[in-house]
Design a protein around this motif. Structure first.
Motif, PDB file in Angstrom:
ATOM      1  N   LEU A  48       9.017   0.182  26.324  1.00  0.00           N
ATOM      2  CA  LEU A  48       7.697  -0.839  25.299  1.00  0.00           C
ATOM      3  C   LEU A  48       6.728  -1.084  25.956  1.00  0.00           C
ATOM      4  CD1 LEU A  48       7.366  -1.536  22.269  1.00  0.00           C
ATOM      5  CD2 LEU A  48       8.076  -3.563  23.031  1.00  0.00           C
ATOM      6  N   HIS A  49       5.822  -0.323  26.088  1.00  0.00           N
ATOM      7  CA  HIS A  49       4.290  -1.145  26.698  1.00  0.00           C
ATOM      8  C   HIS A  49       3.441  -1.958  25.872  1.00  0.00           C
ATOM      9  CE1 HIS A  49       4.752   1.646  29.943  1.00  0.00           C
ATOM     10  NE2 HIS A  49       5.073   2.565  29.464  1.00  0.00           N
ATOM     11  N   PRO A  50       2.827  -2.320  26.044  1.00  0.00           N
ATOM     12  CA  PRO A  50       1.934  -3.014  25.023  1.00  0.00           C
ATOM     13  C   PRO A  50       0.559  -2.471  24.164  1.00  0.00           C
ATOM     14  CG  PRO A  50       1.201  -3.824  27.447  1.00  0.00           C
ATOM     15  CD  PRO A  50       2.054  -1.871  27.405  1.00  0.00           C
ATOM     16  N   ASP A  51       0.965  -1.072  24.066  1.00  0.00           N
ATOM     17  CA  ASP A  51       0.452  -0.457  23.423  1.00  0.00           C
ATOM     18  C   ASP A  51       1.449   0.940  22.847  1.00  0.00           C
ATOM     19  OD1 ASP A  51      -1.516  -1.389  23.066  1.00  0.00           O
ATOM     20  OD2 ASP A  51      -2.619  -0.918  24.730  1.00  0.00           O
ATOM     21  N   LEU A  52       2.613   1.065  23.462  1.00  0.00           N
ATOM     22  CA  LEU A  52       3.238   2.402  23.333  1.00  0.00           C
ATOM     23  C   LEU A  52       4.885   2.003  23.083  1.00  0.00           C
ATOM     24  CD1 LEU A  52       1.152   5.315  25.141  1.00  0.00           C
ATOM     25  CD2 LEU A  52       1.177   4.494  22.919  1.00  0.00           C
ATOM     26  N   LEU A  53       5.391   2.976  22.632  1.00  0.00           N
ATOM     27  CA  LEU A  53       6.567   3.388  22.385  1.00  0.00           C
ATOM     28  C   LEU A  53       6.760   4.544  22.907  1.00  0.00           C
ATOM     29  CD1 LEU A  53       9.572   1.926  22.355  1.00  0.00           C
ATOM     30  CD2 LEU A  53       9.665   2.408  20.272  1.00  0.00           C
ATOM     31  N   VAL A  54       7.787   4.656  24.474  1.00  0.00           N
ATOM     32  CA  VAL A  54       7.958   5.560  25.031  1.00  0.00           C
ATOM     33  C   VAL A  54       9.717   6.554  24.446  1.00  0.00           C
ATOM     34  CG1 VAL A  54       7.624   7.315  26.568  1.00  0.00           C
ATOM     35  CG2 VAL A  54       5.841   5.640  25.863  1.00  0.00           C
ATOM     36  N   ARG A 124      20.220  -5.206  17.801  1.00  0.00           N
ATOM     37  CA  ARG A 124      19.745  -6.631  17.813  1.00  0.00           C
ATOM     38  C   ARG A 124      18.218  -6.471  17.878  1.00  0.00           C
ATOM     39  NH1 ARG A 124      25.088  -9.384  15.439  1.00  0.00           N
ATOM     40  NH2 ARG A 124      25.232  -8.836  17.562  1.00  0.00           N
ATOM     41  N   ALA A 125      17.973  -6.811  19.665  1.00  0.00           N
ATOM     42  CA  ALA A 125      17.355  -7.400  20.267  1.00  0.00           C
ATOM     43  C   ALA A 125      16.927  -6.466  20.161  1.00  0.00           C
ATOM     44  CB  ALA A 125      18.111  -7.649  22.000  1.00  0.00           C
ATOM     45  N   TRP A 126      16.545  -5.809  20.417  1.00  0.00           N
ATOM     46  CA  TRP A 126      15.442  -4.236  20.444  1.00  0.00           C
ATOM     47  C   TRP A 126      14.840  -4.415  19.375  1.00  0.00           C
ATOM     48  CZ3 TRP A 126      12.364  -1.315  23.647  1.00  0.00           C
ATOM     49  CH2 TRP A 126      12.909  -1.802  25.469  1.00  0.00           C
ATOM     50  N   HIS A 127      15.080  -4.939  18.027  1.00  0.00           N
ATOM     51  CA  HIS A 127      14.909  -4.309  16.522  1.00  0.00           C
ATOM     52  C   HIS A 127      13.647  -5.743  16.810  1.00  0.00           C
ATOM     53  CE1 HIS A 127      14.923  -6.113  12.210  1.00  0.00           C
ATOM     54  NE2 HIS A 127      14.036  -4.792  12.256  1.00  0.00           N
ATOM     55  N   LYS A 128      14.078  -6.971  17.098  1.00  0.00           N
ATOM     56  CA  LYS A 128      13.918  -7.946  17.019  1.00  0.00           C
ATOM     57  C   LYS A 128      12.129  -7.934  17.704  1.00  0.00           C
ATOM     58  CE  LYS A 128      16.719 -11.100  15.899  1.00  0.00           C
ATOM     59  NZ  LYS A 128      17.639 -12.225  16.929  1.00  0.00           N
ATOM     60  N   ARG A 129      12.568  -7.369  18.880  1.00  0.00           N
ATOM     61  CA  ARG A 129      11.323  -6.930  19.995  1.00  0.00           C
ATOM     62  C   ARG A 129      10.420  -6.123  19.041  1.00  0.00           C
ATOM     63  NH1 ARG A 129      14.436  -5.588  24.347  1.00  0.00           N
ATOM     64  NH2 ARG A 129      14.535  -7.964  25.528  1.00  0.00           N
ATOM     65  N   ILE A 130      10.719  -4.929  19.620  1.00  0.00           N
ATOM     66  CA  ILE A 130       9.829  -3.341  18.552  1.00  0.00           C
ATOM     67  C   ILE A 130       9.405  -4.332  17.318  1.00  0.00           C
ATOM     68  CG2 ILE A 130      10.189  -1.645  17.118  1.00  0.00           C
ATOM     69  CD1 ILE A 130      12.320  -0.861  19.078  1.00  0.00           C
ATOM     70  N   GLU A 131       9.604  -5.200  16.425  1.00  0.00           N
ATOM     71  CA  GLU A 131       9.173  -5.630  14.997  1.00  0.00           C
ATOM     72  C   GLU A 131       8.197  -6.738  15.554  1.00  0.00           C
ATOM     73  OE1 GLU A 131       9.574  -5.478  11.250  1.00  0.00           O
ATOM     74  OE2 GLU A 131       9.837  -3.529  12.563  1.00  0.00           O
ATOM     75  N   GLN A 132       8.012  -7.837  16.671  1.00  0.00           N
ATOM     76  CA  GLN A 132       6.764  -8.330  17.598  1.00  0.00           C
ATOM     77  C   GLN A 132       6.145  -7.651  18.280  1.00  0.00           C
ATOM     78  OE1 GLN A 132       8.968 -10.413  20.011  1.00  0.00           O
ATOM     79  NE2 GLN A 132       9.583 -12.061  17.882  1.00  0.00           N
TER      80      GLN A 132
END
Length: 136
Positions: A48-54, A124-132
């Motif tokens: 997870l980058h500031p502008d992209l998910l790779v 679950r932690a990644w879900h929260k991270r991606i939603e933020q």
């Protein structure tokens, strides 16, 4: 790669598209009770980058790169394609599902930092991270 900035988070993943999971036969699903890699044949690093998910290693052609706009929804839940029997009895085994606008990966199932013996993930932690991250 064309991602920008220092990664915000990074982990190992195994993944598949909804289409790939729908094509799996009963024997593969049975074998997945022992090893999830029979269902999730894509593997690499989720970054997870500031502008992209790779997703590195997504295909023979390389990575899958998604912007915030490419991801229309993210959730962790069991589905008819990957249910509680395969994912373990604990809710910690629910896959992270990304709904995207990407033509070859419209619905992506991920198990992040999957621990096979306990059938737990960091989804679950990644879900929260991606939603933020999606909210900017």
């Amino acid at each position: 790669m064309n991602e920008t900035g220092t990664p915000l988070a990074e982990a190992d993943y195994v993944g598949a598209t909804a289409h790939e999971l729908s094509q799996k036969r009963a024997a593969a699903k049975f074998a997945a009770g022992i090893d999830q890699r029979t269902l999730f044949q894509r593997r690499g690093r989720i970054i997870l980058h500031p502008d992209l998910l790779v997703l590195t290693g997504w295909s023979g052609k390389g990575e899958l790169t998604l912007t915030r706009a490419d991801i229309t929804a993210a959730e962790t839940r069991f589905t008819h394609l990957y249910g509680r029997f395969l994912g373990g009895l604990l809710n910690a085994g629910r896959p992270l599902i990304l709904h995207t606008t990407h033509a070859s990966a419209d619905e992506v199932y991920l198990l992040i930092n999957h621990r096979g013996f306990l059938e737990t993930t960091d989804d679950r932690a990644w879900h929260k991270r991606i939603e933020q991250w999606r909210r900017g």
